[in-house]
Scaffold this active site. Sequence first.
Site, PDB file in Angstrom:
ATOM      1  N   ARG A 102       0.881  -1.184   0.000  1.00 54.85           N
ATOM      2  CA  ARG A 102       0.000   0.000   0.000  1.00 54.85           C
ATOM      3  C   ARG A 102       0.906   1.217   0.000  1.00 54.85           C
ATOM      4  O   ARG A 102       1.716   1.395   0.895  1.00 54.85           O
ATOM      5  CB  ARG A 102      -0.891   0.014   1.252  1.00 54.85           C
ATOM      6  CG  ARG A 102      -1.540   1.369   1.495  1.00 54.85           C
ATOM      7  CD  ARG A 102      -2.611   1.334   2.536  1.00 54.85           C
ATOM      8  NE  ARG A 102      -3.797   0.654   2.032  1.00 54.85           N
ATOM      9  CZ  ARG A 102      -4.998   0.734   2.605  1.00 54.85           C
ATOM     10  NH1 ARG A 102      -5.176   1.447   3.694  1.00 54.85           N
ATOM     11  NH2 ARG A 102      -6.018   0.089   2.083  1.00 54.85           N
ATOM     12  N   HIS A 129      -7.587   0.822  -6.180  1.00 56.57           N
ATOM     13  CA  HIS A 129      -7.739  -0.047  -5.008  1.00 56.57           C
ATOM     14  C   HIS A 129      -8.428  -1.343  -5.454  1.00 56.57           C
ATOM     15  O   HIS A 129      -9.579  -1.616  -5.111  1.00 56.57           O
ATOM     16  CB  HIS A 129      -8.583   0.686  -3.955  1.00 56.57           C
ATOM     17  CG  HIS A 129      -8.470   0.108  -2.563  1.00 56.57           C
ATOM     18  ND1 HIS A 129      -7.721  -1.014  -2.270  1.00 56.57           N
ATOM     19  CD2 HIS A 129      -9.030   0.503  -1.386  1.00 56.57           C
ATOM     20  CE1 HIS A 129      -7.818  -1.270  -0.976  1.00 56.57           C
ATOM     21  NE2 HIS A 129      -8.604  -0.370  -0.415  1.00 56.57           N
ATOM     22  N   GLN A 132     -10.119  -3.899  -2.878  1.00 54.96           N
ATOM     23  CA  GLN A 132     -11.392  -3.437  -2.329  1.00 54.96           C
ATOM     24  C   GLN A 132     -12.525  -3.706  -3.310  1.00 54.96           C
ATOM     25  O   GLN A 132     -13.601  -4.171  -2.928  1.00 54.96           O
ATOM     26  CB  GLN A 132     -11.308  -1.932  -2.033  1.00 54.96           C
ATOM     27  CG  GLN A 132     -12.612  -1.337  -1.524  1.00 54.96           C
ATOM     28  CD  GLN A 132     -12.973  -1.821  -0.132  1.00 54.96           C
ATOM     29  OE1 GLN A 132     -12.158  -1.765   0.775  1.00 54.96           O
ATOM     30  NE2 GLN A 132     -14.194  -2.315   0.047  1.00 54.96           N
ATOM     31  N   ASP A 220     -17.116   7.535  -1.309  1.00 55.64           N
ATOM     32  CA  ASP A 220     -15.846   7.456  -0.564  1.00 55.64           C
ATOM     33  C   ASP A 220     -15.572   8.857  -0.028  1.00 55.64           C
ATOM     34  O   ASP A 220     -16.240   9.830  -0.422  1.00 55.64           O
ATOM     35  CB  ASP A 220     -14.721   6.971  -1.511  1.00 55.64           C
ATOM     36  CG  ASP A 220     -13.417   6.652  -0.782  1.00 55.64           C
ATOM     37  OD1 ASP A 220     -13.436   6.550   0.461  1.00 55.64           O
ATOM     38  OD2 ASP A 220     -12.377   6.532  -1.458  1.00 55.64           O
ATOM     39  N   CYS A 261     -16.231   1.707   1.124  1.00 58.52           N
ATOM     40  CA  CYS A 261     -15.007   0.946   1.419  1.00 58.52           C
ATOM     41  C   CYS A 261     -14.566   1.121   2.866  1.00 58.52           C
ATOM     42  O   CYS A 261     -13.874   0.263   3.396  1.00 58.52           O
ATOM     43  CB  CYS A 261     -13.894   1.356   0.470  1.00 58.52           C
ATOM     44  SG  CYS A 261     -13.399   3.081   0.629  1.00 58.52           S
ATOM     45  N   ARG A 289     -13.527  -8.467   2.175  1.00 59.10           N
ATOM     46  CA  ARG A 289     -12.114  -8.197   1.887  1.00 59.10           C
ATOM     47  C   ARG A 289     -11.293  -9.443   2.185  1.00 59.10           C
ATOM     48  O   ARG A 289     -10.412  -9.820   1.424  1.00 59.10           O
ATOM     49  CB  ARG A 289     -11.600  -7.037   2.768  1.00 59.10           C
ATOM     50  CG  ARG A 289     -12.164  -5.671   2.466  1.00 59.10           C
ATOM     51  CD  ARG A 289     -11.748  -5.152   1.125  1.00 59.10           C
ATOM     52  NE  ARG A 289     -10.302  -5.089   0.979  1.00 59.10           N
ATOM     53  CZ  ARG A 289      -9.521  -4.113   1.449  1.00 59.10           C
ATOM     54  NH1 ARG A 289     -10.049  -3.085   2.079  1.00 59.10           N
ATOM     55  NH2 ARG A 289      -8.208  -4.131   1.253  1.00 59.10           N
TER      56      ARG A 289
HETATM   57  N1  NVA Z   1      -9.876   6.933  -1.091  1.00 61.50           N
HETATM   58  C1  NVA Z   1      -9.489   6.463   0.214  1.00 61.50           C
HETATM   59  C2  NVA Z   1      -9.740   4.998   0.350  1.00 61.50           C
HETATM   60  C3  NVA Z   1      -9.383   4.422   1.684  1.00 61.50           C
HETATM   61  C4  NVA Z   1      -9.601   2.941   1.756  1.00 61.50           C
HETATM   62  C5  NVA Z   1      -8.032   6.793   0.465  1.00 61.50           C
HETATM   63  O1  NVA Z   1      -7.208   6.589  -0.443  1.00 61.50           O
HETATM   64  O2  NVA Z   1      -7.709   7.281   1.544  1.00 61.50           O
HETATM   65  N1   CP Z   2     -11.088   0.046   2.829  1.00 56.54           N
HETATM   66  C1   CP Z   2      -9.806  -0.058   3.234  1.00 56.54           C
HETATM   67  O1   CP Z   2      -8.898  -0.313   2.448  1.00 56.54           O
HETATM   68  O2   CP Z   2      -9.632   0.098   4.579  1.00 56.54           O
HETATM   69  P1   CP Z   2      -8.258   0.289   5.345  1.00 56.54           P
HETATM   70  O3   CP Z   2      -7.691   1.619   4.917  1.00 56.54           O
HETATM   71  O4   CP Z   2      -8.628   0.269   6.795  1.00 56.54           O
HETATM   72  O5   CP Z   2      -7.329  -0.825   4.980  1.00 56.54           O
END
Ligand code: NVA
Ligand code: CP
Length: 302
Positions: A102, A129, A132, A220, A261, A289
């Site tokens: 990540r 993502h 997800q 989101d 998500c 997930r």
């Molecule tokens: N768009 C959000 C998704 C988190 C799972 C982010 O990148 O922070």
């Molecule tokens: N939705 C998601 O990826 O959650 P986290 O940021 O908690 O991993």
Amino acid sequence: MKHLLTLEQLSKDEILEILNLADQLKFQKKNGIEHHLLKGKTLGMIFQKSSTRTRVSFEVGMYELGGQALFLSSRDLQIGRGEPVQDTARVLSRYLDGIMIRTFAQQEVEDLAKYGSIPVINALTDYCHPCQVLADLMTIREFKGAFEGLKCVYIGDGNNMANSIIVGCLRLGMKMAIACPKGYEPDPHILEFTKNYPGMFEMTSDPFVAAKDADVFFTDVWASMGQEGEALERKKVFEGIYQINSKLMSVAHSDAMVLHCLPAHREEEITNEVFEAHAAEIFEEAENRLHAQKAVMVKLMA
Ligand code: NVA
Ligand code: CP
């Protein structure tokens, strides 16, 4: 399938194979049937951003498959002190059987795959993502029975989630509409991708136009990880318009489902009322997930 770097790289059949395996693994877990398909294998999990769901679901998933996961925070890795990803990739490939990452730049994930010799799984970048959205698709099929004929709508920022949702929904034959403010559209690569699906994709700045006759809602946060400095400015642009609320849902099909998500910002992109009314779907989505990622790991690492 050698890696999971983006969803675009997967065909419809490959996505369906993952979802079918995920359903099977979910059944096995619920029925106490052992499924040690990755016995003795090790997954490294590199995190340059925070996580609750991704970290826990990958770690537990690996354990349930008979393997082991290592949490590798960039705060402790040499990568956080500037060791090039090309070198990190070649070193980790000699210890591990797979890497989950990540991070911010999609290029870093691509480089890890290019220079390493083991499967790489994208667990969120600024661009997409995919893990997800595999869970999201699994949840849609669970609640709706099939994909054909459904209309999905995404309300809000054209971010990593929007990018992957558009690809996943169109690939599986669903109609897709997105409502986002001008200047916050999905990535140009994604808009190019939608051209392969004439008559199936719609982009507008009006949530009520996008939500008409929808079966599945997505949203989101307005400011993603890494955009904390823009949060105030973004709030001014999104507030009062780009929100899933009961008024917006009234133009959709009455049995429409809602996915998020998580983490969610209640009363920003979604009202508390809608969130709680659809908690069944949203938390099944979070659970999925685990099952979807186990399926991805089995496909890539078994
Ligand atoms: N768009 C959000 C998704 C988190 C799972 C982010 O990148 O922070
Ligand atoms: N939705 C998601 O990826 O959650 P986290 O940021 O908690 O991993």
